[in-house]
Design a protein around this motif. Structure first.
Motif, PDB file in Angstrom:
ATOM      1  N   ARG A 120       0.834  -1.211   0.000  1.00  0.00           N
ATOM      2  CA  ARG A 120       0.000   0.000   0.000  1.00  0.00           C
ATOM      3  C   ARG A 120       0.866   1.257   0.000  1.00  0.00           C
ATOM      4  O   ARG A 120       0.648   2.186  -0.795  1.00  0.00           O
ATOM      5  N   SER A 121       1.868   1.294   0.846  1.00  0.00           N
ATOM      6  CA  SER A 121       2.715   2.481   0.933  1.00  0.00           C
ATOM      7  C   SER A 121       3.638   2.616  -0.274  1.00  0.00           C
ATOM      8  O   SER A 121       3.886   3.727  -0.757  1.00  0.00           O
ATOM      9  N   ILE A 122       4.160   1.502  -0.766  1.00  0.00           N
ATOM     10  CA  ILE A 122       5.055   1.536  -1.931  1.00  0.00           C
ATOM     11  C   ILE A 122       4.348   2.167  -3.129  1.00  0.00           C
ATOM     12  O   ILE A 122       4.913   3.026  -3.820  1.00  0.00           O
ATOM     13  N   LEU A 123       3.111   1.762  -3.377  1.00  0.00           N
ATOM     14  CA  LEU A 123       2.395   2.252  -4.556  1.00  0.00           C
ATOM     15  C   LEU A 123       1.896   3.677  -4.360  1.00  0.00           C
ATOM     16  O   LEU A 123       2.015   4.520  -5.255  1.00  0.00           O
ATOM     17  N   ASN A 124       1.343   3.974  -3.190  1.00  0.00           N
ATOM     18  CA  ASN A 124       0.783   5.301  -2.968  1.00  0.00           C
ATOM     19  C   ASN A 124       1.852   6.385  -2.864  1.00  0.00           C
ATOM     20  O   ASN A 124       1.580   7.558  -3.141  1.00  0.00           O
ATOM     21  N   ARG A 125       3.076   6.000  -2.480  1.00  0.00           N
ATOM     22  CA  ARG A 125       4.134   6.996  -2.308  1.00  0.00           C
ATOM     23  C   ARG A 125       5.210   6.894  -3.390  1.00  0.00           C
ATOM     24  O   ARG A 125       6.293   7.464  -3.244  1.00  0.00           O
ATOM     25  N   ALA A 150       6.781  -7.075  -7.649  1.00  0.00           N
ATOM     26  CA  ALA A 150       6.281  -6.231  -8.735  1.00  0.00           C
ATOM     27  C   ALA A 150       6.128  -4.786  -8.278  1.00  0.00           C
ATOM     28  O   ALA A 150       6.457  -3.856  -9.015  1.00  0.00           O
ATOM     29  N   ALA A 151       5.630  -4.587  -7.060  1.00  0.00           N
ATOM     30  CA  ALA A 151       5.455  -3.225  -6.541  1.00  0.00           C
ATOM     31  C   ALA A 151       6.802  -2.532  -6.396  1.00  0.00           C
ATOM     32  O   ALA A 151       6.958  -1.357  -6.755  1.00  0.00           O
ATOM     33  N   ILE A 152       7.785  -3.242  -5.861  1.00  0.00           N
ATOM     34  CA  ILE A 152       9.119  -2.663  -5.703  1.00  0.00           C
ATOM     35  C   ILE A 152       9.729  -2.357  -7.068  1.00  0.00           C
ATOM     36  O   ILE A 152      10.305  -1.293  -7.292  1.00  0.00           O
ATOM     37  N   ALA A 153       9.591  -3.299  -8.000  1.00  0.00           N
ATOM     38  CA  ALA A 153      10.242  -3.151  -9.297  1.00  0.00           C
ATOM     39  C   ALA A 153       9.653  -2.001 -10.103  1.00  0.00           C
ATOM     40  O   ALA A 153      10.388  -1.168 -10.648  1.00  0.00           O
ATOM     41  N   VAL A 154       8.324  -1.935 -10.210  1.00  0.00           N
ATOM     42  CA  VAL A 154       7.704  -0.960 -11.107  1.00  0.00           C
ATOM     43  C   VAL A 154       7.840   0.471 -10.584  1.00  0.00           C
ATOM     44  O   VAL A 154       7.755   1.425 -11.362  1.00  0.00           O
ATOM     45  N   THR A 155       8.082   0.636  -9.278  1.00  0.00           N
ATOM     46  CA  THR A 155       8.216   1.980  -8.726  1.00  0.00           C
ATOM     47  C   THR A 155       9.657   2.468  -8.740  1.00  0.00           C
ATOM     48  O   THR A 155       9.896   3.651  -8.470  1.00  0.00           O
ATOM     49  N   GLY A 156      10.628   1.603  -9.019  1.00  0.00           N
ATOM     50  CA  GLY A 156      11.981   2.042  -9.298  1.00  0.00           C
ATOM     51  C   GLY A 156      12.806   2.507  -8.120  1.00  0.00           C
ATOM     52  O   GLY A 156      13.880   3.066  -8.313  1.00  0.00           O
TER      53      GLY A 156
END
Length: 234
Positions: free
Chosen positions: A66-71, A105-111
């Motif tokens: 939740r935090s990875i994607l929203n931030r 996937a969340a970690i990867a796509v947010t860079g």
């Protein structure tokens, strides 16, 4: 003033990471920032005894995602994002493989930064490959040089965004995440992003080539609870 004193004391050549730090006062002071709670080897909070009212802040993969994607927008705008540790192990964990893949996937796509703390000698081949592919994709995203790097669609519409897009060399990546408890069907229309050439998972496996043309303008994904898919658009 306290953070400024720490910055002066450690010097500008030191990488200063905020962790559990109030976000606003640290802007312009720290080099990196933990942007969510600790992850844990379970999708949901697994505290015993439970702490009512504090569940959203407690260690779990769901809270981390939740935090990875929203931030994601903070990365390289305010600091380097620290999403906490990627976990790919298949022992001493309550995570199902698809839940570990969703975290990856969340970690990867947010860079942002990719941090890893599993016991490497204990990892099987699939787990090692997940780490390598997460690093590869995250570098592709980060090296695109976009401020904010990734953008979550409809960020205020749900607690956890279902769709996140990031530019990469030669195209874009789109992550579709089902953080809910029921199956999700989502249509991804690439019309504004360019034609699909391939659909790849975070493990880097080519799942199925898609023909291009007016009759194949969208891709329908059916995701089980806690599952995700990472699409590459060329």
């Amino acid at each position: 003033r306290g953070l400024d004193a720490v910055r002066r004391g450690c010097g500008e050549e030191t990488f200063l990471l905020g962790c559990g730090c109030p976000l606003g006062p640290a802007v312009g002071v720290v080099d990196g920032m933990r942007i969510g709670p600790d992850v844990a080897p379970s999708w949901h909070v697994d505290d015993h005894p439970p702490l009512p009212g504090l569940e959203p802040t407690r260690p779990s993969v769901r809270n981390g995602v939740r935090s990875i994607l929203n931030r994601a927008w903070m990365h390289r705008r305010l600091w380097l994002n620290d999403p906490d540790c990627l976990m790919s192990r298949t022992t001493e964990t309550k995570l199902e493989p698809h839940e570990a893949h969703t975290l990856a996937a969340a970690i990867a796509v947010t860079g942002g930064m990719v941090l890893f703390s599993d016991d490497v000698p204990k990892l099987a081949g699939e787990s090692r490959r997940l780490v390598a592919e997460t690093l590869r994709v995250a570098r592709d995203v980060d090296e695109a040089g976009e401020s904010g790097t990734a953008r979550a669609a409809a960020i205020l519409a749900a607690e956890i965004p279902e769709l996140v897009m990031a530019r990469v060399q030669g195209g874009a990546l789109v992550a579709v995440v089902n953080a809910g408890e029921t199956p999700l069907e989502r249509t991804v229309d690439p019309a504004s992003l360019g034609p699909f050439r391939e659909i790849a998972s975070v493990e880097g496996e080519l799942l199925s080539p898609r023909p291009r043309g007016p009759g194949d303008a969208a891709v329908v994904l059916r995701l089980e609870p806690h599952a995700s898919e990472l699409l590459r658009i060329r």
